[in-house]
Design a protein around this motif. Sequence first.
Motif, PDB file in Angstrom:
ATOM      1  N   LYS A  53     136.519 -11.748 112.784  1.00 53.90           N
ATOM      2  CA  LYS A  53     137.958 -11.735 113.055  1.00 53.90           C
ATOM      3  C   LYS A  53     138.228 -12.195 114.485  1.00 53.90           C
ATOM      4  CE  LYS A  53     142.338 -10.766 112.476  1.00 53.90           C
ATOM      5  NZ  LYS A  53     143.210 -11.643 111.667  1.00 53.90           N
ATOM      6  N   SER A  54     137.384 -11.772 115.420  1.00 56.52           N
ATOM      7  CA  SER A  54     137.551 -12.176 116.811  1.00 56.52           C
ATOM      8  C   SER A  54     137.346 -13.671 116.986  1.00 56.52           C
ATOM      9  CB  SER A  54     136.559 -11.409 117.702  1.00 56.52           C
ATOM     10  OG  SER A  54     136.795 -10.020 117.635  1.00 56.52           O
ATOM     11  N   MET A  55     136.382 -14.231 116.267  1.00 54.49           N
ATOM     12  CA  MET A  55     136.134 -15.670 116.351  1.00 54.49           C
ATOM     13  C   MET A  55     137.319 -16.472 115.826  1.00 54.49           C
ATOM     14  SD  MET A  55     133.137 -16.681 117.605  1.00 54.49           S
ATOM     15  CE  MET A  55     132.804 -18.265 116.810  1.00 54.49           C
ATOM     16  N   GLY A  56     138.050 -15.905 114.860  1.00 56.79           N
ATOM     17  CA  GLY A  56     139.152 -16.643 114.247  1.00 56.79           C
ATOM     18  C   GLY A  56     140.527 -16.253 114.735  1.00 56.79           C
ATOM     19  N   GLU A  57     140.617 -15.336 115.692  1.00 55.13           N
ATOM     20  CA  GLU A  57     141.926 -14.861 116.146  1.00 55.13           C
ATOM     21  C   GLU A  57     142.680 -15.966 116.889  1.00 55.13           C
ATOM     22  OE1 GLU A  57     145.302 -13.367 117.062  1.00 55.13           O
ATOM     23  OE2 GLU A  57     143.929 -12.542 115.564  1.00 55.13           O
ATOM     24  N   PHE A  58     143.959 -16.133 116.535  1.00 56.21           N
ATOM     25  CA  PHE A  58     144.760 -17.203 117.135  1.00 56.21           C
ATOM     26  C   PHE A  58     146.108 -16.716 117.657  1.00 56.21           C
ATOM     27  CE2 PHE A  58     148.026 -20.539 116.511  1.00 56.21           C
ATOM     28  CZ  PHE A  58     147.618 -21.407 117.518  1.00 56.21           C
ATOM     29  N   GLY A  59     146.903 -16.110 116.769  1.00 57.59           N
ATOM     30  CA  GLY A  59     148.289 -15.786 117.115  1.00 57.59           C
ATOM     31  C   GLY A  59     148.426 -14.858 118.303  1.00 57.59           C
ATOM     32  N   ALA A  60     147.711 -13.727 118.275  1.00 59.18           N
ATOM     33  CA  ALA A  60     147.804 -12.772 119.378  1.00 59.18           C
ATOM     34  C   ALA A  60     147.222 -13.359 120.658  1.00 59.18           C
ATOM     35  CB  ALA A  60     147.077 -11.481 119.012  1.00 59.18           C
ATOM     36  N   THR A  61     146.142 -14.119 120.517  1.00 61.77           N
ATOM     37  CA  THR A  61     145.480 -14.683 121.689  1.00 61.77           C
ATOM     38  C   THR A  61     146.352 -15.698 122.405  1.00 61.77           C
ATOM     39  OG1 THR A  61     143.314 -14.371 120.643  1.00 61.77           O
ATOM     40  CG2 THR A  61     143.426 -15.919 122.473  1.00 61.77           C
ATOM     41  N   ILE A  62     146.901 -16.654 121.661  1.00 60.67           N
ATOM     42  CA  ILE A  62     147.674 -17.717 122.305  1.00 60.67           C
ATOM     43  C   ILE A  62     148.975 -17.175 122.890  1.00 60.67           C
ATOM     44  CG2 ILE A  62     149.043 -18.514 120.324  1.00 60.67           C
ATOM     45  CD1 ILE A  62     148.310 -21.387 121.217  1.00 60.67           C
ATOM     46  N   THR A  63     149.503 -16.097 122.310  1.00 58.63           N
ATOM     47  CA  THR A  63     150.723 -15.485 122.848  1.00 58.63           C
ATOM     48  C   THR A  63     150.428 -14.716 124.124  1.00 58.63           C
ATOM     49  OG1 THR A  63     151.571 -15.252 120.590  1.00 58.63           O
ATOM     50  CG2 THR A  63     152.677 -13.986 122.311  1.00 58.63           C
ATOM     51  N   PHE A  64     149.287 -14.057 124.170  1.00 55.05           N
ATOM     52  CA  PHE A  64     148.943 -13.200 125.298  1.00 55.05           C
ATOM     53  C   PHE A  64     148.341 -13.978 126.471  1.00 55.05           C
ATOM     54  CE2 PHE A  64     145.934  -9.583 126.771  1.00 55.05           C
ATOM     55  CZ  PHE A  64     146.820  -9.228 127.781  1.00 55.05           C
ATOM     56  N   VAL A  65     147.419 -14.910 126.164  1.00 56.58           N
ATOM     57  CA  VAL A  65     146.687 -15.589 127.249  1.00 56.58           C
ATOM     58  C   VAL A  65     146.891 -17.093 127.264  1.00 56.58           C
ATOM     59  CG1 VAL A  65     144.947 -13.771 127.369  1.00 56.58           C
ATOM     60  CG2 VAL A  65     144.568 -15.727 125.858  1.00 56.58           C
ATOM     61  N   SER A  66     147.765 -17.604 126.405  1.00 50.95           N
ATOM     62  CA  SER A  66     148.074 -19.035 126.348  1.00 50.95           C
ATOM     63  C   SER A  66     146.855 -19.825 125.854  1.00 50.95           C
ATOM     64  CB  SER A  66     148.556 -19.540 127.716  1.00 50.95           C
ATOM     65  OG  SER A  66     149.053 -20.852 127.604  1.00 50.95           O
ATOM     66  N   ASN A  67     146.816 -21.123 126.161  1.00 52.24           N
ATOM     67  CA  ASN A  67     145.782 -22.024 125.657  1.00 52.24           C
ATOM     68  C   ASN A  67     145.273 -22.868 126.822  1.00 52.24           C
ATOM     69  OD1 ASN A  67     144.138 -23.606 124.091  1.00 52.24           O
ATOM     70  ND2 ASN A  67     145.767 -24.594 122.935  1.00 52.24           N
ATOM     71  N   ILE A  68     144.561 -22.222 127.739  1.00 50.76           N
ATOM     72  CA  ILE A  68     144.115 -22.868 128.975  1.00 50.76           C
ATOM     73  C   ILE A  68     142.695 -23.386 128.779  1.00 50.76           C
ATOM     74  CG2 ILE A  68     143.761 -22.572 131.449  1.00 50.76           C
ATOM     75  CD1 ILE A  68     145.616 -20.100 131.250  1.00 50.76           C
ATOM     76  N   PRO A  69     142.476 -24.705 128.878  1.00 48.34           N
ATOM     77  CA  PRO A  69     141.121 -25.250 128.681  1.00 48.34           C
ATOM     78  C   PRO A  69     140.114 -24.628 129.646  1.00 48.34           C
ATOM     79  CG  PRO A  69     142.751 -27.020 128.717  1.00 48.34           C
ATOM     80  CD  PRO A  69     143.470 -25.755 129.128  1.00 48.34           C
ATOM     81  N   GLY A  70     138.978 -24.210 129.092  1.00 47.31           N
ATOM     82  CA  GLY A  70     137.925 -23.632 129.905  1.00 47.31           C
ATOM     83  C   GLY A  70     138.125 -22.179 130.276  1.00 47.31           C
ATOM     84  N   GLU A  71     139.305 -21.623 130.019  1.00 56.22           N
ATOM     85  CA  GLU A  71     139.587 -20.238 130.399  1.00 56.22           C
ATOM     86  C   GLU A  71     139.978 -19.387 129.191  1.00 56.22           C
ATOM     87  OE1 GLU A  71     139.862 -16.852 132.503  1.00 56.22           O
ATOM     88  OE2 GLU A  71     139.219 -18.746 133.353  1.00 56.22           O
ATOM     89  N   LEU A  96     148.001  -0.814 112.069  1.00 60.52           N
ATOM     90  CA  LEU A  96     149.227  -1.570 112.324  1.00 60.52           C
ATOM     91  C   LEU A  96     148.976  -3.055 112.608  1.00 60.52           C
ATOM     92  CD1 LEU A  96     152.170  -0.765 112.231  1.00 60.52           C
ATOM     93  CD2 LEU A  96     152.111  -0.397 114.712  1.00 60.52           C
ATOM     94  N   PRO A  97     147.945  -3.421 113.384  1.00 57.85           N
ATOM     95  CA  PRO A  97     147.714  -4.853 113.633  1.00 57.85           C
ATOM     96  C   PRO A  97     147.447  -5.670 112.377  1.00 57.85           C
ATOM     97  CG  PRO A  97     146.541  -3.537 115.247  1.00 57.85           C
ATOM     98  CD  PRO A  97     147.060  -2.578 114.210  1.00 57.85           C
ATOM     99  N   LEU A  98     147.025  -5.021 111.290  1.00 55.20           N
ATOM    100  CA  LEU A  98     146.767  -5.748 110.048  1.00 55.20           C
ATOM    101  C   LEU A  98     148.049  -6.220 109.382  1.00 55.20           C
ATOM    102  CD1 LEU A  98     143.888  -3.801 108.260  1.00 55.20           C
ATOM    103  CD2 LEU A  98     143.759  -6.016 109.401  1.00 55.20           C
ATOM    104  N   VAL A  99     149.135  -5.472 109.571  1.00 56.76           N
ATOM    105  CA  VAL A  99     150.374  -5.784 108.865  1.00 56.76           C
ATOM    106  C   VAL A  99     151.432  -6.409 109.780  1.00 56.76           C
ATOM    107  CG1 VAL A  99     150.012  -4.046 107.097  1.00 56.76           C
ATOM    108  CG2 VAL A  99     151.191  -3.403 109.184  1.00 56.76           C
ATOM    109  N   MET A 100     151.261  -6.282 111.092  1.00 58.20           N
ATOM    110  CA  MET A 100     152.199  -6.905 112.020  1.00 58.20           C
ATOM    111  C   MET A 100     151.824  -8.368 112.241  1.00 58.20           C
ATOM    112  SD  MET A 100     153.409  -4.395 115.095  1.00 58.20           S
ATOM    113  CE  MET A 100     151.856  -4.532 115.939  1.00 58.20           C
ATOM    114  N   PRO A 101     152.811  -9.222 112.483  1.00 60.00           N
ATOM    115  CA  PRO A 101     152.472 -10.612 112.837  1.00 60.00           C
ATOM    116  C   PRO A 101     151.629 -10.632 114.105  1.00 60.00           C
ATOM    117  CG  PRO A 101     154.816 -10.394 112.331  1.00 60.00           C
ATOM    118  CD  PRO A 101     154.263  -9.004 112.383  1.00 60.00           C
ATOM    119  N   PRO A 102     150.562 -11.420 114.137  1.00 58.02           N
ATOM    120  CA  PRO A 102     149.719 -11.472 115.342  1.00 58.02           C
ATOM    121  C   PRO A 102     150.491 -11.832 116.608  1.00 58.02           C
ATOM    122  CG  PRO A 102     148.602 -12.527 113.504  1.00 58.02           C
ATOM    123  CD  PRO A 102     149.990 -12.223 113.041  1.00 58.02           C
ATOM    124  N   VAL A 103     151.529 -12.653 116.456  1.00 61.03           N
ATOM    125  CA  VAL A 103     152.334 -13.023 117.624  1.00 61.03           C
ATOM    126  C   VAL A 103     152.990 -11.778 118.233  1.00 61.03           C
ATOM    127  CG1 VAL A 103     154.346 -14.334 118.405  1.00 61.03           C
ATOM    128  CG2 VAL A 103     152.733 -15.368 116.804  1.00 61.03           C
TER     129      VAL A 103
END
Length: 229
Positions: free
Chosen positions: A159-177, A54-61
């Motif tokens: 894939k983990s190195m390039g993950e963006f959508g799910a990450t920024i939605t879940f944990v935001s974009n906090i410098p250093g964290e 399912l994660p392959l076809v759902m939007p990462p957000v």
Amino acid sequence: MGWLGPEEWAAVALSLKVAIWATLLSLPPGVAVAMALARGRFWGRGLLNVLVHLPLVMPPVVVGYLLLLTFSPVAPVGEALAAIGVVFAFRWTGAALAAAVMGFPLMVRAIRLAVEAVDPKLEQAAATLGASRLRVFATVTLPLILPGVLAGAVLAFAKSMGEFGATITFVSNIPGETRTLPSAIYAFLQQPGGDGAALRLVLVSVLVATGALVASEALARAMTRRGGS
């Protein structure tokens, strides 16, 4: 700091940390699920297959939002985990969890293909000689599927190195964290004069992705040669 600045190095280091932990922690369940899908005959197998992919076809957000709903400190699951000191939301651990979820289907698919390429008669022969199911897996199945396991791990890592959508939605974009490589590229593109830093990080991302694809193809060829022999 050489070619990359301190903030850029921090993003690369965090991405490596997140990707390594995401890959290592998802590998055991990835092997188990791949074995179940390749060899298992049980009710709900089709549903499990759908859930895994399912994660392959759902939007990462959407994936990130579902993780936030599940593991937020105010959610039942997140609150229970926080009580024992495990916090995912807005932490690097959450970035690792999001990366693991997004890379899991690629890992499972590569391992499943390797399992399906193994002749079941080899496993049956070992079983008839008195070997337990665990010993058959450890001494027969695992050595034969090892290239597939490694290929799946490499793909999940990339894939983990390039993950963006799910990450920024879940944990935001906090410098250093929680500011991983893709998040840092996005942040630099929003800053005046940040194009140079963004371009350097893009080159790092391209090198990592290219290396992962080359390694995955080499492992796939090794698996094909082993299956042929």
